[in-house]
Scaffold this active site. Structure first.
Site, PDB file in Angstrom:
ATOM      1  N   ARG A  56       0.803  -1.224   0.000  1.00  8.98           N
ATOM      2  CA  ARG A  56       0.000   0.000   0.000  1.00  8.98           C
ATOM      3  C   ARG A  56       0.831   1.267   0.000  1.00  8.98           C
ATOM      4  NH1 ARG A  56      -2.703  -2.668   2.682  1.00  8.98           N
ATOM      5  NH2 ARG A  56      -0.884  -3.867   3.176  1.00  8.98           N
ATOM      6  N   THR A  57       1.953   1.303   0.686  1.00 13.31           N
ATOM      7  CA  THR A  57       2.693   2.565   0.722  1.00 13.31           C
ATOM      8  C   THR A  57       3.205   2.915  -0.672  1.00 13.31           C
ATOM      9  OG1 THR A  57       3.288   2.165   3.014  1.00 13.31           O
ATOM     10  CG2 THR A  57       4.551   3.835   1.859  1.00 13.31           C
ATOM     11  N   LYS A  85      24.095  -5.379  -5.152  1.00 10.10           N
ATOM     12  CA  LYS A  85      25.437  -5.537  -5.729  1.00 10.10           C
ATOM     13  C   LYS A  85      26.489  -4.861  -4.860  1.00 10.10           C
ATOM     14  CE  LYS A  85      23.741  -5.329 -10.504  1.00 10.10           C
ATOM     15  NZ  LYS A  85      23.752  -4.426 -11.678  1.00 10.10           N
ATOM     16  N   ARG A 106      11.804   3.262   0.751  1.00 14.97           N
ATOM     17  CA  ARG A 106      11.695   2.364   1.902  1.00 14.97           C
ATOM     18  C   ARG A 106      12.920   1.465   1.913  1.00 14.97           C
ATOM     19  NH1 ARG A 106       6.482  -0.958   3.606  1.00 14.97           N
ATOM     20  NH2 ARG A 106       6.019   1.161   4.285  1.00 14.97           N
ATOM     21  N   HIS A 134       8.286   6.197   9.968  1.00 20.89           N
ATOM     22  CA  HIS A 134       7.405   6.086   8.803  1.00 20.89           C
ATOM     23  C   HIS A 134       6.512   7.333   8.829  1.00 20.89           C
ATOM     24  CE1 HIS A 134       5.055   4.558   5.630  1.00 20.89           C
ATOM     25  NE2 HIS A 134       4.674   3.385   6.118  1.00 20.89           N
TER      26      HIS A 134
HETATM   27  C1  NCD Z   1       3.246  -0.458   8.019  1.00 19.98           C
HETATM   28  C2  NCD Z   1       4.738  -0.393   7.802  1.00 19.98           C
HETATM   29  O1  NCD Z   1       5.210  -0.654   6.697  1.00 19.98           O
HETATM   30  O2  NCD Z   1       5.412  -0.059   8.765  1.00 19.98           O
HETATM   31  N1  NCD Z   1       2.541  -0.656   6.824  1.00 19.98           N
HETATM   32  C3  NCD Z   1       2.286   0.377   6.004  1.00 19.98           C
HETATM   33  O3  NCD Z   1       3.107   1.198   5.697  1.00 19.98           O
HETATM   34  N2  NCD Z   1       1.030   0.495   5.582  1.00 19.98           N
HETATM   35  C4  NCD Z   1       2.840  -1.409   9.068  1.00 19.98           C
HETATM   36  C5  NCD Z   1       3.246  -2.839   8.933  1.00 19.98           C
HETATM   37  O4  NCD Z   1       3.911  -3.247   7.967  1.00 19.98           O
HETATM   38  O5  NCD Z   1       2.882  -3.589   9.826  1.00 19.98           O
END
Ligand code: NCD
Length: 305
Positions: A56-57, A85, A106, A134
Site C-alpha cells: 500500500r505505501t 550488488k 523504503r 514512517h
Molecule cells: C506499516 C509499515 O510498513 O510499517 N505498513 C504500512 O506502511 N502500511 C505497518 C506494517 O507493515 O505492519
C-alpha cells in the site's frame, strides 16, 4: 504553500504549523481526487524506491503522483537492485537524482533515510526505514483521527501490539506530542513494549501514558490503533509464533463502544473480520486518506501547493 524543509525523514522534524498546513492541503486534495485528479505535477517524476516489501505505501505514493498528473519510475525489491550488488544508499540516491524530481524510499535499515536525504539535491521522503520511522503513515493517521473524531487535541489513543518494532506507532507518538492533552494507553506483551526513545519523549513532554498487557484496559479510548507483530524483525521465529496473535480485536469487545479502530495494515489476524462492517472501523478509509495526504506532501515538497 511550500514547507520550510526539503526532505521528510522523521516526524520529529515537524512543528504544529507544518502539520496544520499539511492537513489543510490534504483536505483540499479530497476535492481534486473526487474529480479524478489534476495536472498540478505534470512533467514531474517520482522515483519510488522500495527495498523492503510494501504494497500500500508504494501504490499509495504512485497513485498520489499520478492523480496529480506526474509520472513514476520504480525500483522494487532489494535482490534486484544495485544495493544488492554492494552500492551504498548514498550512491543510489545520487544516481536517482539524475532521473527524478522527488524520491520516496523504503529501506530495511534504521537511519538509511537520513543518510539518503543528506546527499539528495531533490526532495526525499522516508517511506519507512526499518524499525525507525514512517512519517507519511503517521501524517495520514493524524489526518484520519481528525476526520473521524473531529479533533486531535485531547484525544485518548490506545496503541496495541508490536510497539517495539512497529515504526508507525513511534512516528505517530512524536506527531501527537505536538497536540494538547493527548493520553496514551500502550498495550503489548512484555517483550514488545514501547522503546525508551519514545517513552522518554512522553516523559519529557509530560504526556500521560500507561502500559498494560491487557487489551480490555484500552478500549475506553477515542482511538484504538492496532498493529501487526513485525515478523521480519524477529531473530527467534518461535518467539514470533508465540506473540503473533496475542491480541485479536473482535466486534464483541467493541459492543456499545464508540472507539475508532485504526490499523496501518496489513493485518494478519489482529482485527477479526466481524469488526469490518462497524461504522467505527476506519482502517479502509485510512488507506484512502493516505492518497490525499501523499498528494499534499508531493505537491508541497515540489513547491506546487
Ligand atoms: C506499516 C509499515 O510498513 O510499517 N505498513 C504500512 O506502511 N502500511 C505497518 C506494517 O507493515 O505492519
Amino acid at each position: 504553500m511550500p514547507l520550510p524543509f526539503q526532505h521528510l525523514t522523521s516526524t520529529k522534524q515537524l512543528t504544529r504549523g507544518d502539520t496544520d498546513a499539511i492537513l489543510r492541503v490534504a483536505a483540499e486534495m479530497e476535492g481534486v481526487l473526487k474529480k479524478g485528479g489534476s495536472d498540478l505535477l505534470h512533467g514531474k517524476i517520482l522515483a519510488s524506491l522500495f527495498y523492503e516489501p510494501s504494497t500500500r505505501t508504494r501504490l499509495s505514493f504512485e497513485t498520489a503522483m499520478q492523480r496529480l498528473g506526474g509520472q513514476v519510475v520504480t525500483a522494487d525489491g532489494l535482490q534486484f537492485s544495485s544495493l544488492y550488488k554492494g552500492e551504498s544508499v548514498e550512491d543510489t540516491i545520487k544516481v536517482v537524482n539524475q532521473y527524478a524530481d522527488i524520491i520516496a524510499m523504503r529501506h530495511p535499515e534504521q537511519g538509511s533515510a537520513d543518510r539518503a536525504a543528506s546527499v539528495s539535491a531533490i526532495p526525499f521522503i522516508n517511506a519507512g526505514d526499518g524499525p525507525g520511522q514512517h512519517p507519511t503513515q503517521a501524517l495520514l493517521d493524524l489526518y484520519t483521527i481528525e476526520k473521524e473524531r473531529g479533533k486531535i487535541d485531547g484525544i485518548h489513543i490506545t496503541m496495541v501490539g508490536d510497539l517495539k518494532f512497529g515504526r508507525t506507532v513511534h512516528s505517530l507518538s512524536f506527531l501527537l506530542g505536538l497536540y494538547k492533552d493527548i493520553r496514551f494507553t500502550l498495550v503489548s506483551p512484555a517483550e514488545l513494549t514501547m522503546p525508551e526513545k519514545v517513552t522518554s519523549f512522553y516523559k519529557e513532554k509530560k504526556i500521560a501514558y500507561t502500559e498494560t498487557e491487557n487489551l480490555e484496559d484500552g478500549l475506553d479510548a477515542d482511538v484504538v490503533y492496532m498493529t501487526r507483530v513485525q515478523k521480519e524483525r524477529f531473530e527467534d521465529a518461535a518467539q514470533y509464533e508465540r506473540l503473533k496473535l496475542k491480541y485479536i480485536l473482535t466486534a464483541q469487545q467493541l459492543k456499545g463502544r464508540s472507539v475508532t479502530v485504526l490499523h496501518p495494515l496489513p493485518r494478519v489476524g489482529e482485527i477479526a473480520l466481524d469488526v469490518d462492517p462497524l461504522p467505527t472501523a476506519a482502517y479502509f478509509r485510512q488507506v484512502r486518506n493516505g492518497v490525499v495526504l501523499r498528494m499534499a506532501l508531493l505537491a508541497m515538497l515540489l513547491k506546487k501547493a
